[in-house]
Write a protein that holds these residues in place. Structure first.
Motif, PDB file in Angstrom:
ATOM      1  N   VAL A  10       0.866  -1.177   0.000  1.00  0.00           N
ATOM      2  CA  VAL A  10       0.000   0.000   0.000  1.00  0.00           C
ATOM      3  C   VAL A  10       0.908   1.234   0.000  1.00  0.00           C
ATOM      4  CG1 VAL A  10      -1.754   1.302   1.269  1.00  0.00           C
ATOM      5  CG2 VAL A  10      -1.830  -1.201   1.245  1.00  0.00           C
ATOM      6  N   THR A 159      -1.924  11.819  -1.935  1.00  0.00           N
ATOM      7  CA  THR A 159      -2.871  10.777  -2.367  1.00  0.00           C
ATOM      8  C   THR A 159      -3.427  10.034  -1.167  1.00  0.00           C
ATOM      9  OG1 THR A 159      -1.354   8.886  -2.460  1.00  0.00           O
ATOM     10  CG2 THR A 159      -1.432  10.332  -4.413  1.00  0.00           C
ATOM     11  N   GLU A 160      -4.524   9.365  -1.382  1.00  0.00           N
ATOM     12  CA  GLU A 160      -4.996   8.374  -0.414  1.00  0.00           C
ATOM     13  C   GLU A 160      -4.013   7.187  -0.479  1.00  0.00           C
ATOM     14  OE1 GLU A 160      -7.249   8.709   1.694  1.00  0.00           O
ATOM     15  OE2 GLU A 160      -8.406  10.410   0.940  1.00  0.00           O
ATOM     16  N   PRO A 161      -4.014   6.347   0.557  1.00  0.00           N
ATOM     17  CA  PRO A 161      -3.154   5.155   0.457  1.00  0.00           C
ATOM     18  C   PRO A 161      -3.790   4.168  -0.519  1.00  0.00           C
ATOM     19  CG  PRO A 161      -4.287   5.217   2.589  1.00  0.00           C
ATOM     20  CD  PRO A 161      -4.690   6.452   1.862  1.00  0.00           C
ATOM     21  N   ASN A 200       5.122   6.975   1.075  1.00  0.00           N
ATOM     22  CA  ASN A 200       4.734   6.229   2.277  1.00  0.00           C
ATOM     23  C   ASN A 200       4.382   4.816   1.839  1.00  0.00           C
ATOM     24  OD1 ASN A 200       4.196   8.472   4.529  1.00  0.00           O
ATOM     25  ND2 ASN A 200       3.653   9.247   2.517  1.00  0.00           N
ATOM     26  N   SER A 202       3.562   0.688   3.029  1.00  0.00           N
ATOM     27  CA  SER A 202       3.338  -0.361   4.031  1.00  0.00           C
ATOM     28  C   SER A 202       2.970  -1.641   3.292  1.00  0.00           C
ATOM     29  CB  SER A 202       2.204   0.035   4.991  1.00  0.00           C
ATOM     30  OG  SER A 202       0.985   0.148   4.292  1.00  0.00           O
ATOM     31  N   GLY A 212      -1.011  -1.741   7.170  1.00  0.00           N
ATOM     32  CA  GLY A 212       0.163  -2.032   7.983  1.00  0.00           C
ATOM     33  C   GLY A 212       0.850  -0.739   8.423  1.00  0.00           C
ATOM     34  N   ARG A 214       3.457   2.112   8.363  1.00  0.00           N
ATOM     35  CA  ARG A 214       4.128   2.639   7.170  1.00  0.00           C
ATOM     36  C   ARG A 214       5.512   3.187   7.474  1.00  0.00           C
ATOM     37  NH1 ARG A 214       2.578   8.908   6.723  1.00  0.00           N
ATOM     38  NH2 ARG A 214       1.440   9.036   8.667  1.00  0.00           N
ATOM     39  N   LYS A 267       9.690   7.633  13.583  1.00  0.00           N
ATOM     40  CA  LYS A 267       8.717   8.726  13.580  1.00  0.00           C
ATOM     41  C   LYS A 267       7.645   8.473  14.627  1.00  0.00           C
ATOM     42  CE  LYS A 267       5.765  11.334  10.499  1.00  0.00           C
ATOM     43  NZ  LYS A 267       5.557  11.763   9.133  1.00  0.00           N
TER      44      LYS A 267
HETATM   45  P1  ADP Z   1       2.001  12.832   7.457  1.00  0.00           P
HETATM   46  O1  ADP Z   1       1.642  14.231   7.095  1.00  0.00           O
HETATM   47  O2  ADP Z   1       2.324  12.606   8.869  1.00  0.00           O
HETATM   48  O3  ADP Z   1       3.056  12.258   6.566  1.00  0.00           O
HETATM   49  P2  ADP Z   1      -0.583  11.925   6.363  1.00  0.00           P
HETATM   50  O4  ADP Z   1      -1.708  11.353   7.131  1.00  0.00           O
HETATM   51  O5  ADP Z   1      -0.781  13.244   5.777  1.00  0.00           O
HETATM   52  O6  ADP Z   1       0.701  11.900   7.286  1.00  0.00           O
HETATM   53  O7  ADP Z   1      -0.248  10.870   5.235  1.00  0.00           O
HETATM   54  C1  ADP Z   1       0.748  11.040   4.351  1.00  0.00           C
HETATM   55  C2  ADP Z   1       0.642  10.021   3.247  1.00  0.00           C
HETATM   56  O8  ADP Z   1       0.799   8.701   3.758  1.00  0.00           O
HETATM   57  C3  ADP Z   1      -0.652  10.006   2.490  1.00  0.00           C
HETATM   58  O9  ADP Z   1      -0.366   9.954   1.117  1.00  0.00           O
HETATM   59  C4  ADP Z   1      -1.330   8.727   2.920  1.00  0.00           C
HETATM   60  O10 ADP Z   1      -2.114   8.178   1.898  1.00  0.00           O
HETATM   61  C5  ADP Z   1      -0.151   7.840   3.208  1.00  0.00           C
HETATM   62  N1  ADP Z   1      -0.409   6.784   4.175  1.00  0.00           N
HETATM   63  C6  ADP Z   1      -0.997   6.891   5.391  1.00  0.00           C
HETATM   64  N2  ADP Z   1      -1.032   5.707   6.006  1.00  0.00           N
HETATM   65  C7  ADP Z   1      -0.435   4.803   5.182  1.00  0.00           C
HETATM   66  C8  ADP Z   1      -0.151   3.396   5.262  1.00  0.00           C
HETATM   67  N3  ADP Z   1      -0.472   2.667   6.336  1.00  0.00           N
HETATM   68  N4  ADP Z   1       0.470   2.836   4.214  1.00  0.00           N
HETATM   69  C9  ADP Z   1       0.822   3.542   3.135  1.00  0.00           C
HETATM   70  N5  ADP Z   1       0.573   4.858   3.008  1.00  0.00           N
HETATM   71  C10 ADP Z   1      -0.037   5.489   4.013  1.00  0.00           C
END
Ligand code: ADP
Ligand code: MG
Length: 481
Positions: A10, A159-161, A200, A202, A212, A214, A267
């Motif tokens: 993901v 993006t969304e995950p 990001n 996982s 999972g 990340r 982190k």
């Molecule tokens: P941050 O600003 O702390 O980096 P965000 O919630 O803004 O955190 O998320 C940043 C990015 O991480 C987004 O693109 C989101 O889709 C992605 N993301 C969040 N959780 C996961 C995960 N478990 N696995 C992969 N990508 C993730």
């Protein structure tokens, strides 16, 4: 052997794009890349007490453009927040960003993946300012700081995950870079840091509804490296899972020397940035009319244009994809097709000789417009069989670009006009066949492929003037007689 098949990766990407405004997000300092260090640094950029920031309307407009191009909802009420943290490259001690109110919400970017068209869902696009730059490799004892970049406007596209492979991530970033360039809001230059990506990543067992833990890989300064880093991470995370090691949330960096990643820090989830609305910046309201005006002024987007090119000109998909890579190129193609109906030939010229000429000379499409009628005339000479394509696209093309002139006059003056005169062509054929009696014998014994060699020799001898169609006919007749 790792059992990769059990797992699903993901991926969520955060892309920072520097907006191509002349000045910074909250003051009039210039934004250009490559200036002498610390020359674009007013007291506002340096965060001196008593200075007051003011929002750059152009940056807001650019962010909205990107949002509309991605089908986001544009928030009408916006404010900037202070994200407080200490870092040497952050002169104010806080970064001005949009905390809970991104200017663009939702939306998507579509990619043409191996398994067909996919929509990559966006979470948001928000505005924020860039930090300065710490330079670690100029002095053996000190870290140097350049504040020129501090305060440069950025959009962060999140993006969304929802991505599941390094390949799709590669295509997505390529598409985003194309889009920002197309809209003219960012130069997309990754080597200079105008476009930067954090990935990001996982992994989880297939079918598991929970994501999972990340890791986030930073400092990815090329699209190729994004792909490599993700590939490496997916494998590393699966290896950890398979060997029963707990995955901890980490920030990692890519090492381009050996295509691996290494941990920079663990982190914590709850960073306390003490966000609060910036009291020096007025919240801003965007009227529906303002947003609608920006929407009305958007150019046709690549995907819309692709449909038009298919419908109107019936070009092959390959040509369409090529022509829709850069807006300047697509625009010039559209300008050509206003003047000629040889649509496919025009596409061939664009993707072939015109592109090659601009690459070689390091020039852009803007300098071709003046010559457009002559380029069309040249294309049509080839279509009518008056000029051989390689002569036309080489010698004649560069001549009519360098000094505006009619291709017919030029070709006539330089004795390049192709001839269909059978007398002339037969003379060349005769000469070539006489020069190669052994090959003629081989041809007659059945080595029919030699026709290509004869054609090539005749082309050389006639300096491209022998019309290929007539030549082939006459040559075949001669060889079988
Ligand atoms: P941050 O600003 O702390 O980096 P965000 O919630 O803004 O955190 O998320 C940043 C990015 O991480 C987004 O693109 C989101 O889709 C992605 N993301 C969040 N959780 C996961 C995960 N478990 N696995 C992969 N990508 C993730
Ligand atoms: Mg992040």
């Amino acid at each position: 052997m790792l059992d990769m098949g059990k797992y699903e990766a993901v991926i969520g990407l955060e892309i920072h794009a520097q907006l191509a405004t002349a000045t910074k997000l909250f003051c009039g300092d210039a934004t250009g890349f490559g200036a002498d260090p610390n020359t674009h640094v007013s007291p506002i950029t340096l965060g001196h007490p008593g200075t007051l920031p003011k929002t750059n309307v152009k940056a807001v407009e650019y962010a909205i453009k990107m949002g509309l191009a991605c089908g986001c909802t544009i928030a009408e009420d916006n404010y900037f927040a202070r994200k407080n943290y200490f870092y040497p490259d952050l002169p104010k001690g806080y970064q001005i960003s949009q905390h809970t109110t991104p200017i663009c919400v939702g939306g998507q970017v579509s990619i043409n993946s191996l398994s067909g068209l996919k929509n990559i869902e966006l979470n948001r696009i928000h505005l924020e300012e860039d930090a300065g730059k710490s330079i670690h490799d100029l002095s053996p004892t000190h870290t140097l700081i350049d504040f020129n970049r501090a305060g440069t406007p950025l959009i962060e596209i999140v993006t969304e995950p929802c991505l599941h492979s390094a390949e799709d991530a590669f295509l997505y970033v390529t598409e985003v870079r194309k889009l920002v360039r197309w809209l003219g809001i960012c130069d997309g230059n990754m080597e200079e840091g105008s476009l930067r990506c954090d990935a990001n990543i996982s992994v989880k067992l297939k079918g598991d509804p929970n994501l999972g833990t990340r890791v986030e890989v930073k400092n990815l300064n090329s699209i190729r490296n994004i792909k490599k880093a993700i590939e490496y991470e997916i494998e590393r995370l699966i290896y950890l899972k398979e060997t029963g090691v707990d995955i901890i949330q980490q920030t990692r960096s890519f090492d381009a020397n050996n295509d691996t990643t290494f941990s920079i820090r663990d982190k914590e989830d709850a960073n306390d940035y003490r966000y609060f609305p910036d009291p020096d910046l007025a919240p801003f309201h965007l009227t529906k009319a303002y947003i609608a005006a920006i929407k009305a002024a958007l150019p046709s987007l690549p995907n819309e244009l692709k449909i038009v090119l298919k419908k109107t000109y019936d070009l092959p998909d390959y040509d369409i994809d090529q022509l829709c890579e850069h807006k300047e190129e697509a625009d010039f193609y559209l300008a050509l097709t206003k003047e000629t109906t040889h649509y496919k030939a025009a596409a061939n010229w664009m993707i072939g000789p015109i592109r090659a000429y601009l690459n070689e000379t390091g020039t852009g499409y803007e300098m071709l417009y003046e010559a457009l009628p002559n380029i069309v005339a040249l294309m049509e000479m080839v279509e009518k069989g008056q000029l051989n394509f390689s002569v036309a696209s080489g010698k004649v093309f560069s001549a009519i670009i360098q000094a505006p002139q009619s291709p017919i006059e030029y070709a006539t003056k330089h004795n390049l006009i192709q001839t269909q005169s059978t007398d002339e062509i037969e003379k060349w054929i005769e000469e070539i066949l006489n020069e190669h009696p052994d090959k003629v014998l081989e041809y007659k014994k059945g080595k029919k492929g030699l026709i290509g060699l004869f054609m090539g020799e005749i082309k050389k001898k006639s300096q491209g003037k022998a019309d290929p169609k007539t030549t082939t006919q006459l040559l075949e007749k001669k060889l079988t007689s």
